[in-house]
Design a protein around this motif. Structure first.
Motif, short mmCIF file in Angstrom:
data_model
loop_
_atom_site.label_atom_id
_atom_site.label_comp_id
_atom_site.label_asym_id
_atom_site.label_seq_id
_atom_site.Cartn_x
_atom_site.Cartn_y
_atom_site.Cartn_z
N SER A 31 14.60 -3.09 4.16
CA SER A 31 15.54 -3.28 3.08
C SER A 31 16.63 -2.62 3.60
O SER A 31 18.00 -3.00 3.68
N ALA A 32 16.61 -1.10 4.07
CA ALA A 32 17.80 -0.55 4.26
C ALA A 32 18.28 -0.90 5.60
O ALA A 32 19.74 -0.84 5.75
N PHE A 33 17.54 -1.31 6.42
CA PHE A 33 18.36 -1.68 7.68
C PHE A 33 18.81 -3.23 7.45
O PHE A 33 19.94 -3.41 8.20
N GLU A 34 18.37 -4.11 6.65
CA GLU A 34 18.86 -5.27 6.50
C GLU A 34 20.34 -5.06 5.77
O GLU A 34 21.28 -5.85 6.02
N ALA A 35 20.32 -4.35 4.97
CA ALA A 35 21.47 -4.15 4.17
C ALA A 35 22.82 -3.49 5.12
O ALA A 35 23.77 -3.86 4.78
N ARG A 36 22.28 -2.94 6.15
CA ARG A 36 23.33 -2.38 7.21
C ARG A 36 23.75 -3.67 8.31
O ARG A 36 24.37 -3.37 9.14
N GLY A 37 22.99 -4.77 8.19
CA GLY A 37 23.33 -6.05 9.00
C GLY A 37 22.37 -6.05 10.05
O GLY A 37 22.82 -6.97 10.90
N TYR A 38 21.26 -5.16 10.20
CA TYR A 38 20.24 -5.28 11.22
C TYR A 38 19.40 -6.31 10.86
O TYR A 38 19.02 -6.85 9.83
N ARG A 39 18.92 -7.11 12.02
CA ARG A 39 17.70 -8.33 12.07
C ARG A 39 16.45 -7.61 12.22
O ARG A 39 16.41 -6.88 13.04
N VAL A 40 15.86 -8.03 11.01
CA VAL A 40 14.25 -7.59 11.06
C VAL A 40 13.54 -8.71 10.89
O VAL A 40 13.62 -9.56 10.31
N LYS A 41 12.19 -8.64 11.66
CA LYS A 41 11.20 -9.45 11.67
C LYS A 41 9.89 -9.15 11.40
O LYS A 41 9.40 -8.11 12.44
N PRO A 42 9.23 -9.49 10.61
CA PRO A 42 7.78 -8.87 10.28
C PRO A 42 6.92 -9.25 11.28
O PRO A 42 6.84 -10.61 11.83
N LEU A 43 6.01 -8.68 11.80
CA LEU A 43 4.88 -8.91 12.82
C LEU A 43 3.39 -9.22 12.05
O LEU A 43 3.10 -8.33 11.16
N ARG A 44 2.83 -10.16 12.39
CA ARG A 44 1.68 -10.34 11.90
C ARG A 44 0.59 -9.67 12.90
O ARG A 44 0.23 -10.21 13.88
N VAL A 45 -0.21 -8.91 12.30
CA VAL A 45 -1.20 -8.05 13.20
C VAL A 45 -2.25 -7.87 12.51
O VAL A 45 -2.59 -7.97 11.27
N VAL A 46 -3.61 -7.55 13.10
CA VAL A 46 -4.88 -7.45 12.62
C VAL A 46 -4.98 -6.11 12.26
O VAL A 46 -5.88 -5.82 11.31
N HIS A 47 -4.51 -5.17 12.83
CA HIS A 47 -4.82 -3.75 12.80
C HIS A 47 -3.74 -2.98 12.93
O HIS A 47 -2.66 -3.31 13.53
N PRO A 48 -3.37 -2.05 12.06
CA PRO A 48 -2.18 -0.99 11.98
C PRO A 48 -2.13 -0.06 13.14
O PRO A 48 -2.20 1.21 13.04
N ALA A 49 -2.35 -0.62 14.40
CA ALA A 49 -2.46 0.35 15.54
C ALA A 49 -1.17 1.14 15.57
O ALA A 49 -0.01 0.58 15.25
N HIS A 50 -1.02 2.28 16.60
CA HIS A 50 0.18 3.06 16.75
C HIS A 50 0.79 3.67 15.38
O HIS A 50 1.93 3.81 15.33
N SER A 51 -0.27 4.05 14.23
CA SER A 51 0.30 4.53 13.20
C SER A 51 -0.78 5.34 12.52
O SER A 51 -1.90 5.32 13.08
N ALA A 52 -0.63 6.11 11.65
CA ALA A 52 -1.59 7.15 10.98
C ALA A 52 -2.53 6.35 10.49
O ALA A 52 -3.59 6.84 9.99
N LEU A 53 -2.29 5.01 10.12
CA LEU A 53 -3.41 4.27 9.23
C LEU A 53 -4.63 3.97 10.21
O LEU A 53 -5.52 3.42 9.67
N ILE A 54 -4.35 4.19 11.43
CA ILE A 54 -5.55 3.78 12.47
C ILE A 54 -6.45 4.97 12.47
O ILE A 54 -7.49 4.91 13.23
N GLU A 55 -5.95 6.28 12.17
CA GLU A 55 -6.69 7.48 12.18
C GLU A 55 -8.05 7.31 11.71
O GLU A 55 -9.05 7.68 12.44
#
Length: 244
Positions: A31-55
């Motif tokens: 939301s913060a980046f969209e408010a600044r005019g940046y284009r944001v696209k959500p990605l559909r993934v199965v696992h939250p890799a490359h983040s603390a959620l994968i720990e």
């Protein structure tokens, strides 16, 4: 600012970053980046890799990988884990594959490193070309050098053959025996190129012609042209237009 609930998952280009983490935290950043005019696209993934959620799965993953027997490997490649050219034995370790799951994908650095090694053509192996556009974001590259193995909406064989033809035309060594392995093929003899060297000259060309014969032929040709012109609506005689 840094946050423990969101991680940078991939650095895909100078203006292309992927984040991963708790949904509420990710939504707030989006939301913060969209408010600044940046284009944001959500990605559909199965696992939250490359983040603390994968720990929670990292220890079981480490335990499983530790029982794997690694080979030494003969071909060096650019790693998206480090963004650099791999060293001998680097990937034959448990830590490398754990980092592969947990750490950010260094795609942009990997593309730069590959180009520094002299790579000129980029072939994406996969069901559809999704990484090739990101290569163009990272480096100045001729689009004809970006090749797909498969492409959605196009016949598989046409895509593969087209990419192989481009590589061959640009000087790559192709093992055609391997390329056609398992296919029914036969060799044919092509005609000499660019000419088959067959003569098509009229038989009379080249014989001696007297001046009288040449004058007679010229007058006959002129008379034939006059007759043909007289049958049309117009000819070179402007004064005859009215009569016609």
């Amino acid at each position: 600012a840094t946050r423990s609930d969101v991680s940078i998952a991939a650095l895909n280009g100078p203006a292309h970053v992927v984040i991963s983490g708790e949904r509420a935290a990710v939504d707030a950043i989006v939301s913060a980046f969209e408010a600044r005019g940046y284009r944001v696209k959500p990605l559909r993934v199965v696992h939250p890799a490359h983040s603390a959620l994968i720990e929670p799965v990292m220890q079981p993953f480490r335990s499983r990988v530790s029982r794997t027997v690694f080979g030494s490997g003969d071909i060096r490649f650019v790693s998206t884990v480090t963004g650099t050219l791999t060293s001998p034995g680097e990937i034959a370790s448990v830590e490398y594959w754990c980092d592969h799951m947990r750490e950010p994908v260094q795609f942009a650095d990997a593309v730069d490193a590959a180009q520094a090694e002299g790579i000129t053509h980029w072939l994406e192996i996969g069901p559809h070309a999704v990484l090739l556009p990101m290569v163009m974001e990272c480096i100045d590259c001729d689009e004809s050098k970006l090749l797909a193995s498969l492409q959605r909406g196009r016949a598989d064989w046409a895509v593969v053959s087209g990419s192989m033809g481009r590589l061959y035309a640009d000087g790559a060594e192709v093992s055609w025996n391997a390329f056609h392995d398992g296919q029914s093929r036969r060799r044919v003899t092509l005609p000499t190129y660019p000419f088959r060297r067959r003569r098509h000259w009229a038989a009379g060309v080249g014989r001696a012609v007297s001046l009288a014969d040449a004058n007679h032929a010229w007058r006959a040709a002129c008379a034939a042209l006059d007759r043909q012109a007289g049958q049309g609506p117009l000819d070179l005689n402007v004064m005859s237009y009215a009569a016609k």
